[in-house]
Design an enzyme around this catalytic site. Sequence first.
Site, PDB file in Angstrom:
ATOM      1  CE  LYS A 173      -1.933   2.901   2.931  1.00  0.00           C
ATOM      2  NZ  LYS A 173      -1.992   3.908   2.283  1.00  0.00           N
ATOM      3  CD  GLU A 248      13.489   0.800   9.050  1.00  0.00           C
ATOM      4  OE1 GLU A 248      13.840   1.892   9.633  1.00  0.00           O
ATOM      5  OE2 GLU A 248      13.845  -0.275   9.184  1.00  0.00           O
ATOM      6  CB  CYS A 282      12.973   9.523   7.927  1.00  0.00           C
ATOM      7  SG  CYS A 282      13.968   8.467   6.753  1.00  0.00           S
ATOM      8  CD  GLU A 385       9.487  12.867  12.008  1.00  0.00           C
ATOM      9  OE1 GLU A 385       8.240  12.421  11.893  1.00  0.00           O
ATOM     10  OE2 GLU A 385      10.485  12.277  11.267  1.00  0.00           O
TER      11      GLU A 385
HETATM   12  P1  NDP Z   1       2.098   7.991   8.090  1.00  0.00           P
HETATM   13  O1  NDP Z   1       2.508   7.252   9.232  1.00  0.00           O
HETATM   14  O2  NDP Z   1       0.916   9.056   8.329  1.00  0.00           O
HETATM   15  O3  NDP Z   1       1.747   7.099   6.945  1.00  0.00           O
HETATM   16  C1  NDP Z   1       2.532   6.124   6.504  1.00  0.00           C
HETATM   17  C2  NDP Z   1       1.875   4.932   5.670  1.00  0.00           C
HETATM   18  O4  NDP Z   1       0.812   4.310   6.577  1.00  0.00           O
HETATM   19  C3  NDP Z   1       0.605   5.810   4.586  1.00  0.00           C
HETATM   20  O5  NDP Z   1       0.609   4.582   3.709  1.00  0.00           O
HETATM   21  C4  NDP Z   1      -0.626   5.758   5.256  1.00  0.00           C
HETATM   22  O6  NDP Z   1      -1.534   5.687   4.466  1.00  0.00           O
HETATM   23  C5  NDP Z   1      -0.410   4.594   6.263  1.00  0.00           C
HETATM   24  N1  NDP Z   1      -1.343   4.534   7.239  1.00  0.00           N
HETATM   25  C6  NDP Z   1      -2.118   5.491   8.034  1.00  0.00           C
HETATM   26  N2  NDP Z   1      -2.787   4.977   8.937  1.00  0.00           N
HETATM   27  C7  NDP Z   1      -2.540   3.789   9.077  1.00  0.00           C
HETATM   28  C8  NDP Z   1      -2.967   2.388  10.111  1.00  0.00           C
HETATM   29  N3  NDP Z   1      -3.792   2.583  10.818  1.00  0.00           N
HETATM   30  N4  NDP Z   1      -2.408   1.238   9.795  1.00  0.00           N
HETATM   31  C9  NDP Z   1      -1.638   0.945   8.705  1.00  0.00           C
HETATM   32  N5  NDP Z   1      -1.461   1.839   7.835  1.00  0.00           N
HETATM   33  C10 NDP Z   1      -1.599   3.034   7.942  1.00  0.00           C
HETATM   34  O7  NDP Z   1       3.523   8.693   7.633  1.00  0.00           O
HETATM   35  P2  NDP Z   1       3.524   9.785   6.551  1.00  0.00           P
HETATM   36  O8  NDP Z   1       3.141   9.274   5.444  1.00  0.00           O
HETATM   37  O9  NDP Z   1       3.000  11.101   6.860  1.00  0.00           O
HETATM   38  O10 NDP Z   1       5.251   9.712   6.225  1.00  0.00           O
HETATM   39  C11 NDP Z   1       5.969  10.767   7.031  1.00  0.00           C
HETATM   40  C12 NDP Z   1       6.548   9.890   8.298  1.00  0.00           C
HETATM   41  O11 NDP Z   1       7.226   8.661   7.835  1.00  0.00           O
HETATM   42  C13 NDP Z   1       7.606  10.851   9.033  1.00  0.00           C
HETATM   43  O12 NDP Z   1       7.296  10.563  10.452  1.00  0.00           O
HETATM   44  C14 NDP Z   1       8.852  10.134   8.681  1.00  0.00           C
HETATM   45  O13 NDP Z   1       9.795  10.355   9.387  1.00  0.00           O
HETATM   46  C15 NDP Z   1       8.506   8.610   8.453  1.00  0.00           C
HETATM   47  N6  NDP Z   1       9.462   8.196   7.499  1.00  0.00           N
HETATM   48  C16 NDP Z   1      10.310   7.235   8.287  1.00  0.00           C
HETATM   49  C17 NDP Z   1      11.197   6.706   7.593  1.00  0.00           C
HETATM   50  C18 NDP Z   1      12.213   5.816   7.987  1.00  0.00           C
HETATM   51  O14 NDP Z   1      12.906   4.939   7.082  1.00  0.00           O
HETATM   52  N7  NDP Z   1      12.496   5.457   9.121  1.00  0.00           N
HETATM   53  C19 NDP Z   1      11.510   6.968   5.935  1.00  0.00           C
HETATM   54  C20 NDP Z   1      10.699   7.880   5.558  1.00  0.00           C
HETATM   55  C21 NDP Z   1       9.550   8.470   6.387  1.00  0.00           C
HETATM   56  P3  NDP Z   1      -2.163   7.163   4.339  1.00  0.00           P
HETATM   57  O15 NDP Z   1      -0.968   8.136   3.543  1.00  0.00           O
HETATM   58  O16 NDP Z   1      -3.377   6.943   3.308  1.00  0.00           O
HETATM   59  O17 NDP Z   1      -2.521   7.720   5.733  1.00  0.00           O
END
Ligand code: NDP
Length: 481
Positions: A173, A248, A282, A385
Amino acid sequence: MLKLAHYINGHLVAPLSGQYLDNVDPSTGQVYSLVPDGDARDVDAAVDAAEKAFPGWSKTPAEARSAHLMKIADGIERRLEELARAECVDNGKPLAMARSLDIPRAVKNFRFFATAILHARSETHVTDGLALNYTLRQPRGICGLISPWNLPLYLLSWKIAPAIATGNTAVAKPSEVTPMTAYMLSEICIEAGLPPGVLNVVHGLGAKVGAAITAHPKITTVSFTGGTVTGREVARTAAPMFKKIALELGGKNPNIVFADADMDKAVSESVRAAFANQGQICLCGSRVFVERQAYDTFVDRFVAVAGKLRLGDPLEAGVDQGAIVSKAQFDKVNYYANLAREEGGKILIGGAPAPAVNERCRGGYFFPPTVITGLGPQCRVNQEEIFGPVVSIIPFYDEAEVIGYANDTAYGLSATLWTQNLQRAHRVAERVNSGTVWVNCWLLRDLRVPFGGMKQSGVGREGGDEALRFFTEPKNVCVAI
Ligand code: NDP
C-alpha cells in the site's frame, strides 16, 4: 480525469466500492487524478491472489525470481523520465531530484535484491561430531508492505524487492497522498511478466487499507515505514497476532558540528541535510548543534547558503525547493514556525508561507527554508518531528554536553558528525543513540548496511542481509551423524 487502479492478481482493477479519492498536485493545489478509495474487500482480494501465487513463486528457482526483478528494474529505467515527472507532480519535489535520486534508487533496489539472492548463504553448525545443523531460510508467506509519501517509489520498492526476491508474495500500500508511481510500477510489473498475485498493490486510506493489511490473519509479515504514531497503531494490531514486524519510523536527527570541522563542507552539507526534499526525509538533520567558538560564523554561513536555495515550480530546471507534499503537511510546518516564535526562537530566514512562485503554482503549498536560533534543546520545536524545511541551530561547549543533547529525544534514527579529529569521531559515534551515524557526510547510502532506528524511530532493520533475514524464516535442521 485519469483514474488509477489497484493491481490485483496481475490486473489493473477498480475498487470494489466504486469510490475514488482526489489526488492533488501540491504545487498547484489542484486535483489531477483519482485514486481508488480501497477498503478491506480489496485487501481480501489481494490476499487471495497472493495466497494462490505463493506455492508457485516460493518454489521458483532464485535465478528465475532474480530475472523477473531485473526485468522490473529495466522497466523502471526505461520509463525513468515519465516516473520522475509523475513523482514530481504527486509529491511536489523538484523534478531534478526525482530524476537523480528517487527513481534511480528504485531501479537499484530491484537490482540489488535480484542479485543478492543469487549470493545468499545459510549457516551450518557441526555439534561435536554428534550432529550437523543447517539453516533453511524459507519465505514467510504473504507480506504486507506499507510506505509513506516522502520518497514514494524509492521506499515502496525498498520493501517490495526483498520481499518478493526471497520468494514471498506481497500486498503493498503506497501512501494515498502519492499513489502515481506505485500505479506505474503495477503497469511495469505486468509488462515485465511478473506472475499474477506475486505483487498486489491496493490504494486507499491508511485507516482503511493500511489497517486491513495489518490486521489480515493471512498476512504473516508487516514492513511499515511512516510516522511513530501510526507505527504504534500497526504494532498494537500486529503484535498480538504474532506477526513479524519491521517499523521504520520518525526522527529528530542531530547534526553535530565541531569547531575543527572542514567548515565549507560542514556548512553546505548541513544545509542539504536540513532542506533536501523540503526537509521531508526521515534522515534530515533538523537539530544542528555547533561548537560555541564556531557558532556565529557557522550560523552566518548557513543562513547565506540556505538563503540562496531557489524555491520554485518543481517542474522548472534549477529549482532546489519545491512544494510541501499536502495542505495538511503545509499547515503543520506553518504551525511549528509559529510555535518557534512563541517558544522564544529567532527566525533568521523563512518562517511563513512563501508568496506564489509563478502563475501555474498560485494555489500550491510552498514554504521557504526556515532557520531558527535561540531555542533550547528541550523546547517542542527541538523535540517533535516537524518533517519540513525548518531547522534549529543550537550552540554547545563540549563533547559530553552535545552527546547529551543528541540523545535527549524520543527518537534515534540518524546522526551526523562534522570533525577532523578521528578519535573524537569514533568516540562520539559510539555514544550517540541512533541507527546510523554519518561522519563528515550525509545520506551516503550503501544498500548492504543495516538501516533503521533506535528508540521510537523503529524496530528491526532493513537493508542487505537484514532484509533478506527479515523476509525469511530460519529453520534449523539437525541431522545426527
Ligand atoms: P504516516 O504514518 O501517516 O503514513 C505511512 C503509511 O501508513 C501511509 O501509507 C499511510 O496511509 C499508512 N497508514 C496510516 N494509518 C494507518 C493505519 N492505521 N494502519 C496502517 N497503515 C496506516 O506517515 P507519513 O506518510 O505522513 O510519512 C511521514 C513519516 O514517515 C515521518 O514521520 C517520517 O519520519 C517517516 N519516515 C520514516 C522513514 C524511515 O526509514 N525511518 C523513511 C521515511 C519516512 P495514508 O497515507 O493513506 O494515511
